[in-house]
Design a protein around this motif. Structure first.
Motif, PDB file in Angstrom:
ATOM      1  N   ASP A  26       0.843  -1.198   0.000  1.00 25.49           N
ATOM      2  CA  ASP A  26       0.000   0.000   0.000  1.00 25.49           C
ATOM      3  C   ASP A  26       0.874   1.242   0.000  1.00 25.49           C
ATOM      4  N   VAL A  27       0.551   2.172  -0.892  1.00 22.73           N
ATOM      5  CA  VAL A  27       1.317   3.409  -1.009  1.00 22.73           C
ATOM      6  C   VAL A  27       0.350   4.567  -0.815  1.00 22.73           C
ATOM      7  N   THR A  28       0.712   5.480   0.101  1.00 26.78           N
ATOM      8  CA  THR A  28      -0.094   6.677   0.323  1.00 26.78           C
ATOM      9  C   THR A  28       0.566   7.824  -0.423  1.00 26.78           C
ATOM     10  N   ILE A  29      -0.262   8.532  -1.212  1.00 33.15           N
ATOM     11  CA  ILE A  29       0.285   9.666  -1.973  1.00 33.15           C
ATOM     12  C   ILE A  29      -0.510  10.913  -1.634  1.00 33.15           C
ATOM     13  N   GLU A  30       0.156  12.033  -1.811  1.00 34.72           N
ATOM     14  CA  GLU A  30      -0.521  13.317  -1.729  1.00 34.72           C
ATOM     15  C   GLU A  30      -0.660  13.807  -3.170  1.00 34.72           C
ATOM     16  N   THR A  31      -1.907  13.992  -3.604  1.00 37.60           N
ATOM     17  CA  THR A  31      -2.152  14.400  -4.988  1.00 37.60           C
ATOM     18  C   THR A  31      -1.737  15.851  -5.179  1.00 37.60           C
ATOM     19  N   GLU A  32      -1.673  16.260  -6.429  1.00 38.10           N
ATOM     20  CA  GLU A  32      -1.311  17.647  -6.752  1.00 38.10           C
ATOM     21  C   GLU A  32      -2.352  18.622  -6.224  1.00 38.10           C
ATOM     22  N   ASP A  33      -3.567  18.109  -5.942  1.00 36.30           N
ATOM     23  CA  ASP A  33      -4.633  18.946  -5.400  1.00 36.30           C
ATOM     24  C   ASP A  33      -4.625  18.958  -3.876  1.00 36.30           C
ATOM     25  N   GLY A  34      -3.693  18.203  -3.241  1.00 38.19           N
ATOM     26  CA  GLY A  34      -3.558  18.215  -1.790  1.00 38.19           C
ATOM     27  C   GLY A  34      -4.323  17.126  -1.072  1.00 38.19           C
ATOM     28  N   PHE A  35      -4.930  16.168  -1.749  1.00 34.63           N
ATOM     29  CA  PHE A  35      -5.672  15.072  -1.110  1.00 34.63           C
ATOM     30  C   PHE A  35      -4.730  13.919  -0.811  1.00 34.63           C
ATOM     31  N   MET A  36      -4.981  13.202   0.315  1.00 33.44           N
ATOM     32  CA  MET A  36      -4.233  12.004   0.661  1.00 33.44           C
ATOM     33  C   MET A  36      -5.020  10.800   0.155  1.00 33.44           C
ATOM     34  N   MET A  37      -4.361   9.932  -0.629  1.00 28.33           N
ATOM     35  CA  MET A  37      -5.043   8.772  -1.187  1.00 28.33           C
ATOM     36  C   MET A  37      -4.142   7.557  -1.069  1.00 28.33           C
ATOM     37  N   LYS A  38      -4.763   6.350  -0.886  1.00 31.19           N
ATOM     38  CA  LYS A  38      -4.014   5.094  -0.811  1.00 31.19           C
ATOM     39  C   LYS A  38      -4.256   4.302  -2.093  1.00 31.19           C
ATOM     40  N   PHE A  39      -3.152   3.724  -2.624  1.00 34.66           N
ATOM     41  CA  PHE A  39      -3.224   2.883  -3.807  1.00 34.66           C
ATOM     42  C   PHE A  39      -2.314   1.681  -3.605  1.00 34.66           C
ATOM     43  N   GLY A  40      -2.615   0.613  -4.329  1.00 33.21           N
ATOM     44  CA  GLY A  40      -1.703  -0.525  -4.340  1.00 33.21           C
ATOM     45  C   GLY A  40      -0.501  -0.171  -5.225  1.00 33.21           C
TER      46      GLY A  40
END
Length: 183
Positions: A26-40
């Motif tokens: 699982d990788v957590t990223i901060e999008t360019e819009d500032g949202f925190m999202m989890k993806f495989g």
């Protein structure tokens, strides 16, 4: 595989961001819009700094690419020595394609006659104008034109001929020297 701070893009979605945390797959990223999202990890692709097409195009060195694409001229290991006073030697190509625009309708006899007449005109011009040396390019072929040229040259006094420089012409040329009278 993923490090904190890597720039990534989500497959099948128009989302880019930066890796904030990695927990197994699982990788957590901060999008360019500032949202925190989890993806495989299988859903992400690492972006390199050259993701901007214009930056990539600006870094391309066109001169270097042209230099790579040019075919280098073959090097000759033996140079032909020229005297300082020697001027370019006139070369006359006796191939029929060089003498007439279209040889259709000409017999072999007509072709050979035209080639011999052309050679005779050039020989007489060289003698009249005191040109010391000329080269006839006749090609290899079956040797009919070379034999005709040898016969023609043998009829002149003060004319010496031999096969031309092999490195420059191969076997398909004859050098003609004119002995000039110094009266």
């Amino acid at each position: 595989m993923w490090n904190k701070g890597d720039r990534v893009s989500v497959l099948d979605e128009a989302i880019n961001g930066q890796v904030i945390a990695v927990n197994g797959t699982d990788v957590t990223i901060e999008t360019e819009d500032g949202f925190m999202m989890k993806f495989g990890s299988h859903e992400l692709v690492k972006l390199h700094n050259d993701s901007n097409l214009m930056d990539t195009i600006r870094r391309i060195n066109v001169e270097e690419i042209i230099k790579e694409k040019t075919i280098p001229a073959p090097r000759s290991f033996v140079k032909e020595r020229k005297e300082k006073k020697e001027v370019g030697v006139p070369e006359f190509d006796l191939h029929i394609e060089k003498l007439v625009p279209n040889k259709r309708g000409m017999s072999n006899y007509d072709i050979l006659t035209l080639q011999a007449d052309t050679a005779k005109r050039h020989i007489e011009f060289a003698i009249r104008n005191r040109i010391p040396k000329i080269v006839f390019i006749h090609g290899v072929g079956e040797g009919v034109l070379k034999a005709e040229l040898d016969f023609l040259l043998g009829r002149y006094d003060n004319v010496v001929f031999q096969d031309a420089n092999y490195q420059k012409y191969g076997l398909g040329a004859t050098e003609v020297y004119f002995k000039q009278n110094t009266k």
